[in-house]
Write a protein that holds these residues in place. Structure first.
Motif, PDB file in Angstrom:
ATOM      1  N   GLY A   8       0.953  -1.389   0.172  1.00 34.41           N
ATOM      2  CA  GLY A   8      -0.179   0.538   0.323  1.00 34.41           C
ATOM      3  C   GLY A   8       0.698   1.366  -0.074  1.00 34.41           C
ATOM      4  N   ARG A   9      -0.080   2.547   0.315  1.00 33.69           N
ATOM      5  CA  ARG A   9       0.803   3.425   0.115  1.00 33.69           C
ATOM      6  C   ARG A   9       0.372   3.605   1.776  1.00 33.69           C
ATOM      7  NH1 ARG A   9       2.606   4.881  -4.363  1.00 33.69           N
ATOM      8  NH2 ARG A   9       3.160   7.320  -3.499  1.00 33.69           N
ATOM      9  N   VAL A  10       1.829   4.986   2.172  1.00 34.50           N
ATOM     10  CA  VAL A  10       1.673   5.791   3.590  1.00 34.50           C
ATOM     11  C   VAL A  10       0.441   6.675   3.354  1.00 34.50           C
ATOM     12  CG1 VAL A  10       2.499   7.811   4.614  1.00 34.50           C
ATOM     13  CG2 VAL A  10       4.242   5.804   3.800  1.00 34.50           C
ATOM     14  N   SER A  11      -0.157   7.069   2.837  1.00 38.31           N
ATOM     15  CA  SER A  11      -1.627   8.585   2.355  1.00 38.31           C
ATOM     16  C   SER A  11      -2.887   7.037   2.374  1.00 38.31           C
ATOM     17  CB  SER A  11      -1.688   8.787   0.844  1.00 38.31           C
ATOM     18  OG  SER A  11      -1.537   8.040  -0.277  1.00 38.31           O
ATOM     19  N   ASP A  12      -2.295   6.009   2.206  1.00 40.05           N
ATOM     20  CA  ASP A  12      -3.503   4.580   2.109  1.00 40.05           C
ATOM     21  C   ASP A  12      -3.657   4.748   3.732  1.00 40.05           C
ATOM     22  OD1 ASP A  12      -3.599   4.719  -0.150  1.00 40.05           O
ATOM     23  OD2 ASP A  12      -2.591   2.609   0.180  1.00 40.05           O
ATOM     24  N   ILE A  13      -2.974   5.161   4.569  1.00 35.88           N
ATOM     25  CA  ILE A  13      -3.407   5.348   5.910  1.00 35.88           C
ATOM     26  C   ILE A  13      -3.319   6.533   6.405  1.00 35.88           C
ATOM     27  CG2 ILE A  13      -2.723   4.520   7.968  1.00 35.88           C
ATOM     28  CD1 ILE A  13      -0.423   2.103   6.597  1.00 35.88           C
ATOM     29  N   ILE A  28      -2.112  -8.531   9.621  1.00 38.76           N
ATOM     30  CA  ILE A  28      -0.930  -7.932  10.008  1.00 38.76           C
ATOM     31  C   ILE A  28      -1.461  -6.718  10.135  1.00 38.76           C
ATOM     32  CG2 ILE A  28       1.266  -7.145   9.272  1.00 38.76           C
ATOM     33  CD1 ILE A  28       1.643  -9.585   8.128  1.00 38.76           C
ATOM     34  N   ALA A  29      -1.296  -5.858  11.255  1.00 36.80           N
ATOM     35  CA  ALA A  29      -1.884  -4.369  11.407  1.00 36.80           C
ATOM     36  C   ALA A  29      -1.333  -3.288  10.490  1.00 36.80           C
ATOM     37  CB  ALA A  29      -2.504  -4.323  12.897  1.00 36.80           C
ATOM     38  N   ILE A  30      -1.121  -2.275   9.964  1.00 43.80           N
ATOM     39  CA  ILE A  30       0.143  -1.271   9.736  1.00 43.80           C
ATOM     40  C   ILE A  30       0.025   0.028   9.815  1.00 43.80           C
ATOM     41  CG2 ILE A  30       1.010  -0.484   7.626  1.00 43.80           C
ATOM     42  CD1 ILE A  30       1.429  -3.641   7.637  1.00 43.80           C
ATOM     43  N   PHE A  31       0.602   0.938  10.612  1.00 45.31           N
ATOM     44  CA  PHE A  31      -0.210   1.604  11.598  1.00 45.31           C
ATOM     45  C   PHE A  31       1.261   3.163  10.616  1.00 45.31           C
ATOM     46  CE2 PHE A  31      -1.193  -1.219  14.766  1.00 45.31           C
ATOM     47  CZ  PHE A  31      -2.014  -1.132  14.868  1.00 45.31           C
TER      48      PHE A  31
END
Length: 110
Positions: A8-13, A28-31
């Motif tokens: 994914g992209r940082v901007s997706d989070i 897996i949680a991406i924070f």
């Protein structure tokens, strides 16, 4: 890093938020912190199995939404009086894109 997979992209989070990556062995949680640091940990609290991706991100920690246990996003270690640990996974960010190694993704729920 040639065998790493873009997840994914940082901007997706959202800042101080999380998204999940489904793997064959679990989530897996991406924070993303307020400072745009990216961390990956298993999405299951060591205490009662709560969904950490739904917790509150503060600094480089997340608070479980079920029983308020706090985990360090870098080490996975429970903080304060609580004892326990969740798995962490290495991530790399290149030009705003988030990458994980496939072998680490397979370790999610072992």
């Amino acid at each position: 890093m040639s065998n790493w997979i873009e997840i994914g992209r940082v901007s997706d989070i959202p800042r101080r938020g999380a998204r999940c990556v489904n793997t064959p062995t679990g989530k897996i949680a991406i924070f993303r912190t307020a400072e745009d640091r990216i961390y990956a940990i298993e999405n299951r609290c060591a205490h009662k199995g709560g969904p950490l991706s739904e917790g509150i991100v503060h600094g480089a920690s997340v608070t479980c939404p079920l029983h308020n246990w706090v985990f360090d996003l870098e080490s996975g270690q429970a903080l304060g009086a609580d004892e326990g640990q969740v798995k962490t996974f290495p991530v790399d960010v290149v030009d705003g894109r988030i990458f994980m190694a496939p072998d680490f993704m397979m370790e999610a729920a072992e």
